[in-house]
Each structure stands twice: as structure tokens, then as C-alpha cells.
Design a protein around this motif. Structure first.
Motif, PDB file in Angstrom:
ATOM      1  N   HIS A  25      18.005  -1.566  -1.423  1.00 14.20           N
ATOM      2  CA  HIS A  25      17.380  -2.050  -0.195  1.00 14.20           C
ATOM      3  C   HIS A  25      16.167  -1.186   0.136  1.00 14.20           C
ATOM      4  N   ASP A  26      15.371  -1.658   1.081  1.00 12.27           N
ATOM      5  CA  ASP A  26      14.237  -0.886   1.580  1.00 12.27           C
ATOM      6  C   ASP A  26      14.789   0.260   2.421  1.00 12.27           C
ATOM      7  N   LYS A  27      14.822   1.461   1.843  1.00 10.09           N
ATOM      8  CA  LYS A  27      15.459   2.594   2.517  1.00 10.09           C
ATOM      9  C   LYS A  27      14.750   2.936   3.820  1.00 10.09           C
ATOM     10  N   VAL A  33      16.088   0.965  11.307  1.00  8.51           N
ATOM     11  CA  VAL A  33      17.115   0.231  12.037  1.00  8.51           C
ATOM     12  C   VAL A  33      18.247   1.166  12.456  1.00  8.51           C
ATOM     13  N   ALA A  34      18.651   2.046  11.559  1.00  8.17           N
ATOM     14  CA  ALA A  34      19.760   2.958  11.857  1.00  8.17           C
ATOM     15  C   ALA A  34      19.461   3.817  13.069  1.00  8.17           C
ATOM     16  N   ARG A  47      23.989  -1.066   4.575  1.00 14.57           N
ATOM     17  CA  ARG A  47      22.651  -0.509   4.348  1.00 14.57           C
ATOM     18  C   ARG A  47      22.101   0.199   5.590  1.00 14.57           C
ATOM     19  N   TYR A  48      22.620  -0.147   6.767  1.00 13.98           N
ATOM     20  CA  TYR A  48      22.112   0.417   8.021  1.00 13.98           C
ATOM     21  C   TYR A  48      22.960   1.562   8.571  1.00 13.98           C
ATOM     22  N   GLY A  49      24.097   1.845   7.953  1.00 10.93           N
ATOM     23  CA  GLY A  49      24.931   2.908   8.488  1.00 10.93           C
ATOM     24  C   GLY A  49      26.359   2.835   8.007  1.00 10.93           C
ATOM     25  N   TYR A  50      27.299   2.791   8.960  1.00 16.41           N
ATOM     26  CA  TYR A  50      28.712   2.873   8.623  1.00 16.41           C
ATOM     27  C   TYR A  50      29.266   1.622   7.957  1.00 16.41           C
ATOM     28  N   GLY A  51      28.658   0.474   8.210  1.00 20.04           N
ATOM     29  CA  GLY A  51      29.181  -0.760   7.650  1.00 20.04           C
ATOM     30  C   GLY A  51      30.483  -1.201   8.300  1.00 20.04           C
ATOM     31  N   LEU A 185      21.467  14.198  -0.616  1.00 19.09           N
ATOM     32  CA  LEU A 185      21.356  14.084   0.837  1.00 19.09           C
ATOM     33  C   LEU A 185      20.176  13.198   1.214  1.00 19.09           C
ATOM     34  N   LEU A 186      19.040  13.397   0.580  1.00 23.79           N
ATOM     35  CA  LEU A 186      17.865  12.573   0.858  1.00 23.79           C
ATOM     36  C   LEU A 186      18.134  11.108   0.539  1.00 23.79           C
ATOM     37  N   TYR A 187      18.827  10.859  -0.560  1.00 21.85           N
ATOM     38  CA  TYR A 187      19.139   9.479  -0.943  1.00 21.85           C
ATOM     39  C   TYR A 187      20.104   8.830   0.036  1.00 21.85           C
ATOM     40  N   TRP A 188      21.118   9.595   0.478  1.00 21.93           N
ATOM     41  CA  TRP A 188      22.209   8.991   1.250  1.00 21.93           C
ATOM     42  C   TRP A 188      21.900   8.869   2.728  1.00 21.93           C
ATOM     43  N   GLN A 189      21.268   9.869   3.311  1.00 19.30           N
ATOM     44  CA  GLN A 189      21.087   9.899   4.760  1.00 19.30           C
ATOM     45  C   GLN A 189      20.205   8.748   5.242  1.00 19.30           C
TER      46      GLN A 189
END
Length: 220
Positions: A25-27, A33-34, A47-51, A185-189
Motif C-alpha cells: 500500500h501507499d505507506k 490516515v493513521a 494498512r491504517y493501524g490495528y486492523g 521500525l521504519l517499515y512497520w510504524q
């Protein structure tokens, strides 16, 4: 300051697809949005957070461990800065019947969808300026929140946690110890603003005069 591990066992149980988080997705859009802290972040698409962040009892062992470690008893007051849906605060009331809990969060959606039993104990606000008197709480905690602040607000928030706590304090943040953990961390946060090593976090705490406990979670 003492290093403690209340959340690490829970954190390390989750498997994460770091590359998928970036490639599928567009990170940047997901992060935008998050950071609105609304339904999308808490209960929307992953994709926006906790799901979908729903009560499942996972925080009870954490509350029990904290209660034992800090010697909490009925009548003590606990504040959670960045409480979200306040599932951990609810578990404190189960672990220590008669305890008084208070939560504060910037997300009105989270507060409106918190555990019904403790919604009256929750307040809307920002960590940089806590609406409480000095020495108001026996334990002040903040989990996975302060790394979402930029440096000026971050230092202010730590000072506020120090100010309103009269006995014990505990802060948990995301961090990294090596290049692999930094990239993960950069990828996931989605919401992190302060990307700091444990040593850099310790410097922040020193600048703020913080005298509580700390925990760092890593993305290995």
C-alpha cells in the motif's frame, strides 16, 4: 531509572510482515490516515493501524505483573497517558479491585469505544499538558505513545508524567539497537515521530528529569 519488561513478552508473540507493510500500500497515505487517530486507525483496514483493536483479555497478565511489581493496593490511583481504548486500565480494576484508574488520550474515537465500565474515568487531552495536580497518582504509565511526539512535545510530556506521579512511573516506547531493527521500525510504524536508540531515549529522560522505569520494544 530501571529497565523492566512488562510488554515485551506480549509484543514478541506477534509475527510481522515488514516488507508487505511497505510494498502492498501507499505507506505515506496510510500514515496520514493513521495520524488522525480515528476509526481507520483503530478498527479499519490493517494498512491504517490495528486492523480492529478489540478487547480479548491479553492485557490482564500485564496489569497483574505491574500491580505486583509496584505493590498496588485498593485505593491507589493509576493514570495511563495515551490510554487508547483503555483495555489495560480495565484490567487493573480486575487485578486490584478497588483501585482508581484514570486515562487520557488524544483520540476521541478511542475514548468513545473504550471499555464501557471505565469510560467515565477517561479524559480527552494531550500528553504535553496533563490536566492533573502535582503528585496526583501512585503510578503513572504510558505505553507506545511518547514516540508519536516530536522532540519539544516529547520532553514536555515526560516532564508532565514526572510531575503528576507521586510514587512510581513507567514509560514504554519503540526503539532500535541496530540497523535491522531501525529499518524494520521504519517499515512497520505508521505514527512514530521520534526514532531513537535506547541511549538517546535515556538522554531525553535525563533532560526531562524523569525518575521512573522504562521499557523498550524492538522490531527484530
Amino acid at each position: 531509572m530501571a529497565l523492566v519488561e512488562f510488554v515485551t513478552p506480549l509484543h514478541t508473540r506477534t509475527a510481522r510482515d515488514y516488507l508487505g507493510r511497505v510494498n502492498e500500500h501507499d505507506k505515506a497515505e496510510s500514515a496520514r490516515v493513521a495520524r488522525q487517530w480515528g476509526r481507520d486507525y483503530w478498527d479499519g483496514d490493517r494498512r491504517y493501524g490495528y486492523g480492529g483493536y478489540r478487547y480479548d483479555g491479553r492485557w490482564l497478565p500485564v496489569a497483574e505483573a505491574m500491580a505486583e511489581h509496584y505493590g498496588l493496593k485498593p485505593g491507589d490511583r493509576v493514570l495511563d497517558v495515551g490510554c487508547g481504548k483503555a483495555f489495560l486500565l480495565y484490567e487493573f480494576t480486575r487485578a486490584v479491585p478497588g483501585i482508581e484508574v484514570v486515562g487520557l488520550d488524544i483520540s476521541t474515537y478511542a475514548l468513545e469505544n473504550a471499555k464501557e465500565e471505565i469510560r467515565p474515568m477517561l479524559r480527552h487531552g494531550h500528553a504535553r499538558e496533563l490536566p492533573f495536580e502535582d503528585d496526583s497518582f501512585d503510578l503513572v504509565i504510558s505505553l507506545a505513545t511518547l514516540h508519536n511526539l516530536r522532540l519539544p512535545d516529547l520532553v514536555s510530556a515526560v516532564r508532565e508524567i514526572q510531575r503528576v506521579g507521586r510514587r512510581n512511573r513507567y514509560i514504554m516506547v519503540e526503539s532500535y539497537r541496530n540497523e535491522t531493527e531501525k529499518v524494520n521500525l521504519l517499515y512497520w510504524q505508521l505514527t512514530c515521530e521520534s526514532f531513537l536508540t535506547p541511549e538517546e531515549w535515556d538522554w531525553v529522560y535525563e533532560q526531562a528529569g524523569y525518575q521512573g522505569d522504562v521499557e523498550y520494544i524492538y522490531f527484530e
